[in-house]
Write an enzyme that holds these catalytic residues in place. Structure first.
Site, PDB file in Angstrom:
ATOM      1  N   GLU A  88       0.830  -1.226   0.000  1.00 47.81           N
ATOM      2  CA  GLU A  88       0.000   0.000   0.000  1.00 47.81           C
ATOM      3  C   GLU A  88       0.855   1.263   0.000  1.00 47.81           C
ATOM      4  O   GLU A  88       0.523   2.241   0.678  1.00 47.81           O
ATOM      5  CB  GLU A  88      -0.932   0.015   1.214  1.00 47.81           C
ATOM      6  CG  GLU A  88      -2.087  -0.953   1.127  1.00 47.81           C
ATOM      7  CD  GLU A  88      -3.048  -0.613   0.008  1.00 47.81           C
ATOM      8  OE1 GLU A  88      -3.065   0.543  -0.439  1.00 47.81           O
ATOM      9  OE2 GLU A  88      -3.758  -1.525  -0.424  1.00 47.81           O
TER      10      GLU A  88
HETATM   11  C1  FAD Z   1       2.602  -9.583   0.823  1.00 48.17           C
HETATM   12  C2  FAD Z   1       2.330  -8.511  -0.190  1.00 48.17           C
HETATM   13  C3  FAD Z   1       1.034  -8.247  -0.578  1.00 48.17           C
HETATM   14  C4  FAD Z   1       0.772  -7.317  -1.591  1.00 48.17           C
HETATM   15  N1  FAD Z   1      -0.493  -7.165  -2.059  1.00 48.17           N
HETATM   16  C5  FAD Z   1      -0.697  -6.429  -3.183  1.00 48.17           C
HETATM   17  C6  FAD Z   1      -1.964  -6.408  -3.842  1.00 48.17           C
HETATM   18  O1  FAD Z   1      -2.914  -7.037  -3.380  1.00 48.17           O
HETATM   19  N2  FAD Z   1      -2.095  -5.701  -4.990  1.00 48.17           N
HETATM   20  C7  FAD Z   1      -1.061  -5.013  -5.522  1.00 48.17           C
HETATM   21  O2  FAD Z   1      -1.238  -4.399  -6.564  1.00 48.17           O
HETATM   22  N3  FAD Z   1       0.156  -4.990  -4.936  1.00 48.17           N
HETATM   23  C8  FAD Z   1       0.358  -5.691  -3.783  1.00 48.17           C
HETATM   24  N4  FAD Z   1       1.589  -5.704  -3.189  1.00 48.17           N
HETATM   25  C9  FAD Z   1       2.677  -4.996  -3.830  1.00 48.17           C
HETATM   26  C10 FAD Z   1       3.204  -3.827  -3.033  1.00 48.17           C
HETATM   27  O3  FAD Z   1       2.305  -2.767  -3.064  1.00 48.17           O
HETATM   28  C11 FAD Z   1       4.592  -3.510  -3.605  1.00 48.17           C
HETATM   29  O4  FAD Z   1       5.471  -4.530  -3.169  1.00 48.17           O
HETATM   30  C12 FAD Z   1       5.093  -2.142  -3.187  1.00 48.17           C
HETATM   31  O5  FAD Z   1       4.326  -1.142  -3.781  1.00 48.17           O
HETATM   32  C13 FAD Z   1       6.563  -1.943  -3.536  1.00 48.17           C
HETATM   33  O6  FAD Z   1       6.832  -2.297  -4.850  1.00 48.17           O
HETATM   34  P1  FAD Z   1       8.100  -3.245  -5.164  1.00 48.17           P
HETATM   35  O7  FAD Z   1       7.935  -4.465  -4.336  1.00 48.17           O
HETATM   36  O8  FAD Z   1       8.185  -3.413  -6.611  1.00 48.17           O
HETATM   37  O9  FAD Z   1       9.325  -2.471  -4.590  1.00 48.17           O
HETATM   38  P2  FAD Z   1      10.090  -1.241  -5.303  1.00 48.17           P
HETATM   39  O10 FAD Z   1       9.105  -0.291  -5.847  1.00 48.17           O
HETATM   40  O11 FAD Z   1      11.115  -1.798  -6.214  1.00 48.17           O
HETATM   41  O12 FAD Z   1      10.796  -0.570  -4.055  1.00 48.17           O
HETATM   42  C14 FAD Z   1      11.999  -1.083  -3.453  1.00 48.17           C
HETATM   43  C15 FAD Z   1      12.534  -0.028  -2.491  1.00 48.17           C
HETATM   44  O13 FAD Z   1      12.887   1.141  -3.223  1.00 48.17           O
HETATM   45  C16 FAD Z   1      12.213   2.276  -2.696  1.00 48.17           C
HETATM   46  N5  FAD Z   1      11.819   3.155  -3.796  1.00 48.17           N
HETATM   47  C17 FAD Z   1      11.218   2.826  -4.955  1.00 48.17           C
HETATM   48  N6  FAD Z   1      10.996   3.911  -5.699  1.00 48.17           N
HETATM   49  C18 FAD Z   1      11.455   4.960  -5.001  1.00 48.17           C
HETATM   50  C19 FAD Z   1      11.516   6.360  -5.237  1.00 48.17           C
HETATM   51  N7  FAD Z   1      11.005   6.906  -6.336  1.00 48.17           N
HETATM   52  N8  FAD Z   1      12.062   7.142  -4.289  1.00 48.17           N
HETATM   53  C20 FAD Z   1      12.543   6.612  -3.139  1.00 48.17           C
HETATM   54  N9  FAD Z   1      12.527   5.306  -2.859  1.00 48.17           N
HETATM   55  C21 FAD Z   1      11.970   4.480  -3.777  1.00 48.17           C
HETATM   56  C22 FAD Z   1      10.983   1.729  -1.983  1.00 48.17           C
HETATM   57  O14 FAD Z   1      10.534   2.615  -0.969  1.00 48.17           O
HETATM   58  C23 FAD Z   1      11.522   0.411  -1.438  1.00 48.17           C
HETATM   59  O15 FAD Z   1      12.137   0.614  -0.202  1.00 48.17           O
HETATM   60  C24 FAD Z   1       1.848  -6.595  -2.134  1.00 48.17           C
HETATM   61  C25 FAD Z   1       3.151  -6.823  -1.688  1.00 48.17           C
HETATM   62  C26 FAD Z   1       3.404  -7.772  -0.739  1.00 48.17           C
HETATM   63  C27 FAD Z   1       4.825  -8.024  -0.316  1.00 48.17           C
END
Ligand code: FAD
Length: 607
Positions: free
Chosen positions: A458
């Site tokens: 989220e």
């Molecule tokens: C158990 C679980 C349930 C989930 N359920 C859902 C769901 O039901 N539906 C859905 O759509 N998604 C879901 N998600 C996805 C979740 O919303 C994403 O994992 C989250 O938004 C982060 O995306 P990412 O994992 O690709 O990490 P990334 O976006 O790659 O981020 C990795 C790190 O980099 C940092 N970062 C990235 N971009 C920036 C920036 N521009 N500036 C500063 N820091 C940055 C982030 O803060 C983080 O610390 C779920 C995730 C998990 C683990």
């Protein structure tokens, strides 16, 4: 130990939730009906959720090649929850809802989150259906949302993709019109979707007759390319099984395939999936492509999705809070019963005396009081935000608009603060248990693992912090921040009259001034790279200031009640927050105000 007296105090003595029944929308309600809902939730959570929390952790969902298998207890809990009517608690009487205030619904759902967060209480399904009630066509509401409110169907939100997590502008799922006359489908303009969605919670299971995915995808332009940025994102209803205009299953499976289950650190009672849309595993009318019905207008999908995300963020904050609370209660119980060590008197320790219980040691008390301050404070914050949702929907226009703006500013805090500090509470709960806390024989390690998710989904912590500092405190010329400051000022003026709270009131006034000054200093050069370099420390300081305000306001209400142990506890938690926590904001804000670039400017090779 029961959570109920704390919930009752916050709801009725502090927030005056019973007065909501004076509003036309809630006129059929009273404290009695609110209490009846809370009684039911408490009982169901005790009987259908809590006993199975460990089971759903150890018996992870698995895929047998055909179906995802979940423990029977999960199905029983879902059915009980759906039958209780809680899925449609806030909906109109006319569609079978209870027209319950969101404040009471959120309080009721707190019991389930504490008993077993990962069995879950329909948060995604309700959010999905609410979105359709706001943005769907009348038939989309009837066919999809109403069947979700009844528990016949369940819902998901499909935003993330393997390459697009925080950066939703990079969504690559493609939606193309489904042949001639695609716009004439009664369920909405009909498209075919192709792409991969990662991390989709509750994306596959057999708990309900059907699963309604809400999917973000892009419609290619005339050149066949996907439009860049978030403005090109549209929203689609993609049912797992196709339905007719009466909501009956047609017998045709949609082209959505489970590519795999993710094996998580915690929150294992909920499936988490990688879904492939439109790869041709289940061709519809002989062709690959998942059938999806457009919701709202093309290109406006993210805005619609935010409708779901704001409530979901309060829900995530509440889940984090209640996981923290579960650890607090468990460690308090443990500390009351575990004998270990002896007090250090002036003459040292007396080994001839029996051991004392660890709750008698000052450091254990510190860890317990920290948990109480974090978790009960966070619960108050979540209920306050829930009350703002009711204000936004049912108050007079000016107050409703104030509530909307306050929610804008407070939502990043409501989501992030409990995710960080109630997780810290879970860590302290493990510490109180000593070595036993580090084993699977006690529940606290699971609470920590379950809670670790909340800073990630989220919107990660980092993304929430940037939302707060780059958008929320600036929007509408800073009016949201000014409104919040005015509310804090009101509390300060009342608290300063109370000898027990006057010092805290002064400390809050100073903190508020520091946050205001740091906000200005962060943006002094107008350079986002400088302003946002320390967005997370800013959010931490902002959050601590909000929680200090919440505790002061709760303490004011507490002073009106008779002097009981509960009152003593609340005033002590408030004092703890002011003495041990609020002073931390100085260090956090220092780097914000100085626009400290220590981290931001470090070249990669220096790490
Ligand atoms: C158990 C679980 C349930 C989930 N359920 C859902 C769901 O039901 N539906 C859905 O759509 N998604 C879901 N998600 C996805 C979740 O919303 C994403 O994992 C989250 O938004 C982060 O995306 P990412 O994992 O690709 O990490 P990334 O976006 O790659 O981020 C990795 C790190 O980099 C940092 N970062 C990235 N971009 C920036 C920036 N521009 N500036 C500063 N820091 C940055 C982030 O803060 C983080 O610390 C779920 C995730 C998990 C683990």
């Amino acid at each position: 130990m029961s959570l109920r007296p704390t919930v009752d105090f916050l709801l009725y003595d502090w927030l005056g939730a019973q007065t909501l029944s004076e509003r036309e929308r809630f006129a059929d309600h009273s404290r009695e009906t609110f209490d009846a809902v809370l009684d039911t939730c408490e009982r169901m959570a005790r009987e259908k959720y809590a006993p199975f929390n460990r089971l759903v952790d150890t018996q992870e969902p698995h895929f047998d090649g055909e179906q995802v298998i979940l423990p029977q207890a999960t199905k029983d809990a879902w059915d009980a929850y759906a039958q209780s009517g809680m899925l449609s608690a806030a909906q109109d009487h006319a569609i079978g809802g209870m027209q319950l205030p969101y404040t009471v619904e959120a309080a009721g759902n707190a019991f389930f989150a504490m008993a077993s967060v990962s069995i879950g209480a329909g948060m995604l399904t309700v959010g999905n259906a609410n979105l359709l009630m706001a943005h769907g066509s009348p038939l989309q509401r009837e066919v999809f949302a109403l069947n979700e409110f009844s528990g016949r169907f369940s819902g998901t939100m499909c935003l993330s993709e393997p390459q697009a997590g925080s950066s939703l502008s990079d969504v690559a799922t493609r939606a193309t019109p489904d042949g001639e006359g695609f716009e004439a489908d009664p369920l909405g303009p009909r498209y075919r979707l192709r792409g991969n969605k990662m991390w989709i919670s509750a994306g596959e299971h057999e708990l309900t007759e059907n699963i309604i995915h809400l999917v973000l995808a892009k419609i290619p332009g005339p050149d066949g390319k996907l439009p860049p940025g978030v403005k090109g994102i549209s929203l689609f209803i993609v049912p797992k099984k196709l339905v007719d205009t009466q909501g009956q299953l047609t017998g045709v499976r949609n082209d959505v395939t489970l590519a795999g289950l993710n094996h998580k650190c915690g929150w294992r009672g909920t499936t988490n999936t990688l879904l492939n849309f439109g790869e041709g595993r289940f061709p519809v009318e002989g062709r690959a492509g998942a059938v999806g019905y457009l919701v709202g207008e093309p290109g406006k999908g993210l805005g619609c999705m935010f409708h779901m995300m704001n409530e979901a963020r309060i829900g995530v904050g509440m889940a984090a809070t209640m996981l923290g609370m579960a650890g607090y209660h468990a460690s308090l119980d443990y500390a009351r019963n575990r004998p270990q060590g002896r007090p250090m008197g002036a003459a040292g320790k007396d080994p001839t005396q029996p051991q004392v219980r660890i709750i008698e040691h000052a450091d254990v008390k510190r860890m317990l009081l920290a948990q109480k301050a974090y978790c009960e404070g966070a619960l108050a914050l979540e209920l306050y935000c829930a009350r703002l949702v009711d204000e936004q929907h049912t108050a007079a226009p000016e107050a409703a608009d104030d509530a909307r703006l306050l929610l804008e500013v407070l939502t990043p805090i409501a989501k992030s603060w409990p995710s960080e500090w109630c997780l810290e509470a879970n860590s302290l709960a493990i510490q109180v248990h000593g070595g036993y806390g580090y084993t699977r024989d006690f529940p606290v390690e699971q609470y920590w693992r379950d809670n670790r998710l909340n800073m990630i989904h989220e919107g990660t912590h980092g993304i929430q912090a940037m939302d707060l500092l780059a958008r929320k405190v600036l929007m509408e010329n800073g009016k949201g921040l000014q409104l919040l400051a005015a509310r804090m000022q009101g509390t300060i003026e009342r608290a300063i009259q109370q000898p027990a709270l006057a010092l805290h009131a002064n400390a809050l006034a100073q903190a508020l001034q520091q946050v205001g000054a740091a906000t200005k200093a962060a943006w002094a050069t107008g350079q986002p790279t400088e302003a946002l370099a320390n967005a997370v420390p800013y959010m931490q300081a902002f959050g601590h200031t909000v929680l200090a305000w919440i505790w002061l306001d709760v303490s004011l209400a507490s002073l009106q009640a008779p002097a009981t142990a509960a009152q003593l506890g609340r005033l002590a938690a408030c004092r703890f927050f002011y003495h041990y926590e609020l002073p931390k904001i100085g260090a956090w804000l220092q780097v914000v105000s100085a626009r400290d670039m220590t981290c931001a400017e470090l070249p990669e090779e220096a790490f």
